[in-house]
Write a protein that holds these residues in place. Structure first.
Motif, PDB file in Angstrom:
ATOM      1  N   THR A 411       0.840  -1.195   0.000  1.00 34.05           N
ATOM      2  CA  THR A 411       0.000   0.000   0.000  1.00 34.05           C
ATOM      3  C   THR A 411       0.876   1.247   0.000  1.00 34.05           C
ATOM      4  OG1 THR A 411      -1.649  -1.188   1.292  1.00 34.05           O
ATOM      5  CG2 THR A 411      -1.862   1.210   1.185  1.00 34.05           C
ATOM      6  N   PRO A 412       0.672   2.154  -0.953  1.00 37.15           N
ATOM      7  CA  PRO A 412       1.509   3.363  -0.995  1.00 37.15           C
ATOM      8  C   PRO A 412       1.124   4.348   0.104  1.00 37.15           C
ATOM      9  CG  PRO A 412      -0.169   3.485  -2.674  1.00 37.15           C
ATOM     10  CD  PRO A 412      -0.298   2.123  -2.056  1.00 37.15           C
ATOM     11  N   LEU A 414       0.796   8.514   1.075  1.00 37.62           N
ATOM     12  CA  LEU A 414       0.745   9.874   0.552  1.00 37.62           C
ATOM     13  C   LEU A 414       1.614  10.731   1.467  1.00 37.62           C
ATOM     14  CD1 LEU A 414      -2.957  10.476  -0.509  1.00 37.62           C
ATOM     15  CD2 LEU A 414      -1.010   9.853  -1.910  1.00 37.62           C
ATOM     16  N   THR A 426       2.830  16.921  -3.063  1.00 36.40           N
ATOM     17  CA  THR A 426       2.273  15.657  -2.576  1.00 36.40           C
ATOM     18  C   THR A 426       2.687  14.528  -3.508  1.00 36.40           C
ATOM     19  OG1 THR A 426       0.385  16.823  -1.648  1.00 36.40           O
ATOM     20  CG2 THR A 426       0.165  14.452  -1.920  1.00 36.40           C
ATOM     21  N   ARG A 428       2.719  10.098  -4.137  1.00 32.44           N
ATOM     22  CA  ARG A 428       2.313   8.738  -3.769  1.00 32.44           C
ATOM     23  C   ARG A 428       3.595   7.908  -3.714  1.00 32.44           C
ATOM     24  NH1 ARG A 428      -1.451   8.036  -7.203  1.00 32.44           N
ATOM     25  NH2 ARG A 428      -3.245   8.305  -5.830  1.00 32.44           N
ATOM     26  N   ALA A 446       8.397   7.144  -6.037  1.00 31.87           N
ATOM     27  CA  ALA A 446       7.387   8.149  -5.733  1.00 31.87           C
ATOM     28  C   ALA A 446       6.936   8.848  -7.007  1.00 31.87           C
ATOM     29  CB  ALA A 446       7.930   9.176  -4.733  1.00 31.87           C
ATOM     30  N   ILE A 449       1.846  13.684  -7.356  1.00 33.38           N
ATOM     31  CA  ILE A 449       0.432  13.636  -7.742  1.00 33.38           C
ATOM     32  C   ILE A 449      -0.261  14.960  -7.428  1.00 33.38           C
ATOM     33  CG2 ILE A 449       0.281  11.139  -7.430  1.00 33.38           C
ATOM     34  CD1 ILE A 449      -1.157  11.691  -4.772  1.00 33.38           C
ATOM     35  N   GLU A 501      -6.585   4.205 -11.942  1.00 29.69           N
ATOM     36  CA  GLU A 501      -5.565   5.141 -11.456  1.00 29.69           C
ATOM     37  C   GLU A 501      -4.251   5.012 -12.221  1.00 29.69           C
ATOM     38  OE1 GLU A 501      -5.918   1.672  -8.514  1.00 29.69           O
ATOM     39  OE2 GLU A 501      -7.232   3.051  -9.611  1.00 29.69           O
TER      40      GLU A 501
END
Length: 576
Positions: A411-412, A414, A426, A428, A446, A449, A501
């Motif tokens: 799970t990434p 933020l 910001t 991900r 990274a 985003i 996404e």
């Protein structure tokens, strides 16, 4: 000030009211008192003093102080600079220079460093021994004046080659020696040092190697004549390059040949390769030649050399070959993976970095640009947490701990990432375990985003009531702006085998196959704002193609930004 407080590892407020003696080493107090006495007498003073910070580490400071006379009291103002790292660096440089000199002098080959016009400026001890001269006697001369007359002209040609190609390598045969001929290997290269160009020439005496190699070749030739079965292919030819024998039936069997099948056939007729035939002709001329060839899809490393009788007469050639198919495939695969890794990392638009023990040890160009720096060297060695927003550091640190403990985390996160100018974007962020220089490290991938979030907000504002309809529509639906997808519904993503996404933020041209780029350009230049009927081949995630028809194209404007809403369906033949 904060910089001064940082030197003793404290906050400025925590230092107000404390005595300077609190940080003075006991053995340094006499030095500090002497410094203060001179200061009070002369009104100013400077020097190097040692202190101990709150962590117990000793630091050396360059201190400049002055007395400020006031109406009620005198005060001292001091400006100081931490010399600890500078001293360590100077020691490291000195140690590196000493190591270089030790290696330079201990090298078994003679090394000469010259200016571009050929003047020798340095040599190692091996060079002194070869010419039986001291360093002082060699420096200032030209190498061509030191070598035997018979190779002086060669060195002039080598210098010309060196300036044309930047390097050279040649084998020299020097015959005029009382104990017989000698051989040497000479190589040269242009180097840069201290902003200047120099030539480095290395001469290695290979006489012993040459003689040993000749003895080994003779032994091998005698041994090959006695061999009957070996895990290789051995053959002989006569002076007309017709096969006279083949040995190693296991090898010939692997090539699909029967024992004796080659006897009487000529080299050209079997190999059908002019390079192989030329290698055999060079062997007839007295040379030992190595080459590679392929036969029925297999790769072989071969060598052919003269075959001589007991009296030294030339009988033909003898060759040996080994199957290197698997070795070559493995080598090519590894090289391809290495190149692919380098290309992906260097050209990836994503930020890719590696940190080890909390310090950055690698970052790609995209990462350097995203953080606002000029080169990776500006970042290497910095703390990875320096670039994470203080409010996000606890989560990032917890994620790194889990990964270093062996957990697989997909799970990434933020995270807000700090640029050089102090601003944030910001991203991900994905973390994964990694090995760097043989030790565990953490790989960070990274993607900025910030724009994606902004676009998503715009889409949410434009289509608040339509999202449910678009998500449940059987049509593929995408919204794009300036050629980039800012929204893709589930139906469109399923058509191409991607997650929605994964499509967001990507240019449409990345998914339309090359043959349709001209039509794509026309689509972009629509003046009416509406159009239909565009049929393109789209690239699926698995590499296959899917023909889709754009049934509806609607363009609209919000503020200064133009958006295009597209409804797509599979072409008729795709439906079938």
């Amino acid at each position: 000030n904060p910089a001064g407080a940082a030197i003793v590892r404290a906050e400025p407020e925590a230092l107000i009211g404390r005595m300077a003696e609190d940080f003075t080493l006991p053995e340094e107090r006499a030095e500090v008192n002497a410094f203060r006495n001179i200061l009070m007498h002369n009104g100013r003073n400077s020097g190097v003093l040692k202190i101990r910070d709150l962590a117990g580490e000793v630091r050396e400071l360059m201190v400049r102080a002055a007395v400020l006379e006031g109406a009620k009291e005198w005060r001292i103002i001091a400006v100081f600079r931490d010399l600890s790292e500078e001293l360590k660096t100077n020691m490291a440089v000195k140690e590196a220079e000493e190591k270089f000199r030790s290696v330079f002098d201990a090298h078994p080959a003679a090394i000469f460093i010259e200016t571009p016009d050929g003047i020798i400026v340095d040599v190692n001890r091996t060079a002194e021994q070869i010419f039986n001269l001291t360093r002082e006697e060699i420096v200032g001369k030209r190498l061509r004046d030191l070598v035997p007359d018979e190779v002086q002209a060669i060195f002039s040609d080598l210098r010309r080659t060196l300036f044309e190609r930047g390097e050279f390598q040649v084998e020299l045969a020097i015959k005029r020696f009382p104990d017989g001929p000698r051989w040497a290997e000479a190589s040269g290269r242009v180097i840069q040092a201290g902003g200047r160009s120099f030539l480095i020439v290395i001469i290695r005496d290979t006489t012993k190697e040459k003689k040993l190699l000749e003895e080994v070749k003779e032994s091998e030739a005698r041994l090959k004549l006695l061999m009957a079965r070996v895990p290789a292919i051995i053959w002989t030819t006569d002076i007309n390059l017709r096969f006279t024998s083949t040995l190693g039936s296991s090898g010939t069997g692997a090539m699909g040949l029967k024992p004796g099948e080659l006897i009487g056939m000529d080299v050209h007729g079997f190999f059908k390769n002019p390079n192989v035939e030329e290698a055999h002709r060079q062997a007839l001329g007295g040379r030992s030649v190595s080459f590679e060839f392929t036969y029925q899809g297999r790769a072989y490393q071969a060598r052919v050399e003269p075959l001589r009788g007991l009296e030294g007469q030339l009988l033909g050639t003898i060759g040996v070959a080994q199957d290197i198919t698997e070795e070559r495939n493995t080598r090519e695969e590894l090289e391809e993976k290495r190149r692919l890794y380098q290309v992906v990392v260097e050209n990836s638009p994503l930020i890719i970095a590696v940190h080890q023990d909390g310090k950055l040890v690698m970052i790609n160009p995209a990462g350097v640009r995203a953080l606002g720096y000029n080169s990776p060297e500006d970042l290497l060695g910095a703390s990875a947490l320096e670039f994470v927003h203080p409010e996000d550091r606890s989560l990032a640190l917890a994620r790194v701990r889990r990964i270093t403990q062996g957990e697989t985390v997909v799970t990434p996160l933020l995270e807000r990432v700090r640029r050089r100018d102090g601003s944030y974007f910001t991203a991900r962020v994905f973390h994964a375990p990694f090995m760097w220089a043989g030790r565990p490290a953490v790989l960070v991938i990274a993607r900025d985003i910030t724009r994606e979030l902004e676009l998503d907000e715009q889409v949410q504002a434009v289509l608040p009531h339509s999202r449910a309809i678009m998500e449940n529509s059987p049509h593929g639906i995408i919204v794009e702006s300036n050629g980039r997808i800012i929204y893709a519904n589930t139906a469109f993503a399923v058509m191409l085998g991607w997650e929605p996404e994964e499509l967001t933020g990507k240019p449409i041209s990345e998914f339309v196959l090359p043959g349709y780029q001209e039509s794509l350009a026309e689509y972009r230049e629509l003046a009416s704002g509406k159009g239909t009927g565009y049929e393109w081949e789209w690239r699926r995630k698995d590499g296959s193609g899917l023909r889709l028809v754009i049934e509806v194209i609607t363009r609209y404007r919000m503020g200064d930004q133009f958006y295009t809403l597209n409804f797509l369906r599979p072409a008729e033949k795709e439906k079938v």
